[in-house]
Enzyme design. Sequence first.
Site, short mmCIF file in Angstrom:
data_model
loop_
_atom_site.label_atom_id
_atom_site.label_comp_id
_atom_site.label_asym_id
_atom_site.label_seq_id
_atom_site.Cartn_x
_atom_site.Cartn_y
_atom_site.Cartn_z
N GLY A 226 -33.73 52.79 197.81
CA GLY A 226 -32.60 52.34 197.01
C GLY A 226 -31.28 52.68 197.64
CB ILE A 228 -28.75 57.12 195.98
CG1 ILE A 228 -27.78 56.79 194.85
CG2 ILE A 228 -28.69 58.59 196.35
CD1 ILE A 228 -28.05 57.55 193.57
CD GLU A 247 -43.91 58.45 197.84
OE1 GLU A 247 -45.10 58.51 197.51
OE2 GLU A 247 -42.97 58.44 197.03
#
Length: 626
Positions: A226, A228, A247
């Site tokens: 995303g 951020i 991950e």
Amino acid sequence: MDTIDTNVTPPLNRHLLVDGKPVKWNQLLKSGDRIFIGTHAAVPHALMHHLADQSQHLHDIEIVQIYALGDNHWVNPEFSQTFKVNTLFIGGEKVRQAVAEGRADYTPAFMSDIPSLFSDDILPLDAALIMVSPPDQYGYHSLGVSVDIVSSALKSAKKVIAQVNPKMPVTFGQAFIHKGQIDAFFEAEQDLPEIKAPALDAVTERIGQYVSLLVEDGATLQIGFGKICDAVLRYLVNHKDLGVHSELITDGIMELMLSGVINNRKKTYHQHKAVTSFCIGSKQLYDFVNNNPHIGFYPSEYVNSPANIARNDKMVAINSAIEVDLTGQVVSDSIGHHFYSGIGGHVDFTRGATMSAGGKPIIALPSTAKNGTVSRIVPHISQGAGVATSRAHVHYVVTEFGVASLRGKSIRERALELIRVAHPKFRQQLLEDIRKHYWVPHYQVLHSVEVPELGAVGFKEIAINGEFFDLRPLNPSDERRLQEFFYSHTKETLQMRYNTVPTQMSREKSCTLVSVDQSRDLALCIVRQKGSMAQIQAVGRYYLLHDEKSCEVAFVTRENQHGKGMASRLLSEMKYIAKQRGLERMLAYVRAENGKMLAVFEKAGFVRKPSEEPGEVYLQLDLGSA
């Protein structure tokens, strides 16, 4: 997430093949079966289209999935009698709406635990529908861009049905399946879905900048997806020797690897290799991971194992949240009663980073939602919302207003820390709300805590005698630190600073000294900061006088820091800020026998003036000529 580009043509004329011969779906599946489908960017869309087109004689097939990029057409209402989705992570508006309407189920689970749901027959799988690369010369297909829980699903499923896609990258690690393990094949070319990099706004940029300041050189990163997370990666371009155990890897990770910022040289687990379980991004990213021996794709039970994560020293886990309450509880999968996403690897990596030597679990989020009308720092979690990460796990919460350090803090202290990084228009209400439930004393007041003259991030990292410190404003959560600082002084220091020898620094008095309206008066400190540990080394203040053109200056330094230049550095910063604020004069009163302090002021340009008090020296600095 921005636009997803997926090129899938329903392959009506293609066939499922078993031992090279065409078969029908009802020869592989039966009504009531539970099937798993490939994840993220490796969803076998062509295979799923073929199943949907040929499913007239199948009913009540349960589809177990996590985030599936693409159209998720099997969730459409017209397939309600054929398919029922049970998602372990809600991704995409179509699935989110189906869950909200009761047409799909959501099962919360840690990503590290999902494989055992399959292997322990809690969610027994009749078939796994996956996407793989064409076989190599030895008969091995690669799982490509998603190994994660696909690896465990195909091991537990009674049947494995694979879409062979020539556009699937070949990845290394534990990413291969032999053709002998596949029961049925379906050959169909399919573009992988691409995610375009989101545009960053000022709030996101600032959050990224703050988070990057918490990342030390040589750290190992886990980072989510995303805006951020993209912003954080962009602010890491000047770091050195970073590693990856995450991950997920994205285009931002790729760019830092290509630039040499991420080289995995200092990792203490899987040194020299980036460890991941899936990737999402652009075609450039998919080309980058293709046949790249420096990136290992491993199953989720391995990558997301908190014990394995913790084997990386200085592990930094960076994740976002929907809301954080004033005790530090984190909500990440629901907005009230409305389930929004999932737990995923959030808790796995937060826990792993907590256990890591020098690790830092970080929650980063904007201070508000709904165009600034709702605070995301809340007095208590919303009705219906669920706590994903406990208040004991989180070390840092970051918003565009700064970094709240929570580790080792009492409920009262962490409430004050979190209020400090909440949006200013909600701070007073948060304080009033927290007083109803937790002991925040009546004498605690709120003032402006920002000092914009210190720069964009509101503090400076400074070097003194080869040691690094933070120079920043005092704030309400420094109450206990200031008490400790006071009790570290000798009687001589107290006499020189206060012209008397006070014997007590009560909590109320300390609270008053750290509750400063920094837009009017000024209170700066130099802090030795190491992770969540912070110790005040020096404090400098000025108090605006009644004419509002002059201020009175004072400072005090920890005993073992005398003579190292901390007072001079504080005075230099205060001079600069006073000039920026349009002040004309700085005044100081120093005991005549305090030669060291007099020398600091005179070196800074202060001039001695006649004093009415015997034994006291009055000094003045004309800022217009300073």
